[in-house]
Scaffold this motif. Structure first.
Motif, mmCIF file in Angstrom:
data_model
loop_
_atom_site.group_PDB
_atom_site.id
_atom_site.type_symbol
_atom_site.label_atom_id
_atom_site.label_comp_id
_atom_site.label_asym_id
_atom_site.label_seq_id
_atom_site.Cartn_x
_atom_site.Cartn_y
_atom_site.Cartn_z
ATOM 1 N N GLN A 158 6.620 40.013 9.159
ATOM 2 C CA GLN A 158 6.097 39.892 7.798
ATOM 3 C C GLN A 158 7.129 40.393 6.791
ATOM 4 O O GLN A 158 7.825 41.370 7.027
ATOM 5 C CB GLN A 158 4.798 40.688 7.636
ATOM 6 N N PHE A 218 8.154 41.910 3.096
ATOM 7 C CA PHE A 218 7.577 42.801 2.097
ATOM 8 C C PHE A 218 8.665 43.263 1.148
ATOM 9 O O PHE A 218 9.859 43.055 1.378
ATOM 10 C CB PHE A 218 6.876 43.992 2.757
ATOM 11 N N SER A 247 3.306 43.506 -0.348
ATOM 12 C CA SER A 247 3.443 42.277 0.428
ATOM 13 C C SER A 247 3.958 41.201 -0.532
ATOM 14 O O SER A 247 3.990 41.400 -1.751
ATOM 15 C CB SER A 247 2.086 41.847 1.007
#
Length: 71
Positions: free
Chosen positions: A30, A32, A49
């Motif tokens: 992910q 960020f 995020s």
């Protein structure tokens, strides 16, 4: 008469990152954003995020537009 108190933003540092390890398999990979804002000489750290970053950016653009209209 209402008075508005405004803090001085001295500096803003940021970096995009990608998580490469986590105890939660869904968090690996992910993207960020990590930010450090220096406000009135004090450092404030936070992490967003990508969705939170784009929402933050949109709000900042709205504020800039409103401030520009006063000039």
């Amino acid at each position: 008469m209402t008075q508005l108190s405004v803090n001085k933003l001295d500096n803003l540092d940021w970096r995009f990152a990608v998580s490469s390890a986590s105890s939660d398999i869904n968090k690996i990979g992910q993207t960020f954003l990590q930010m450090k804002m220096t406000i009135d000489g004090k450092d404030v750290f936070f992490e967003l995020s990508l969705l939170q970053f784009f929402a933050f950016l949109s709000e900042m653009e709205k504020i800039k537009s409103q401030l520009d209209s006063f000039q």
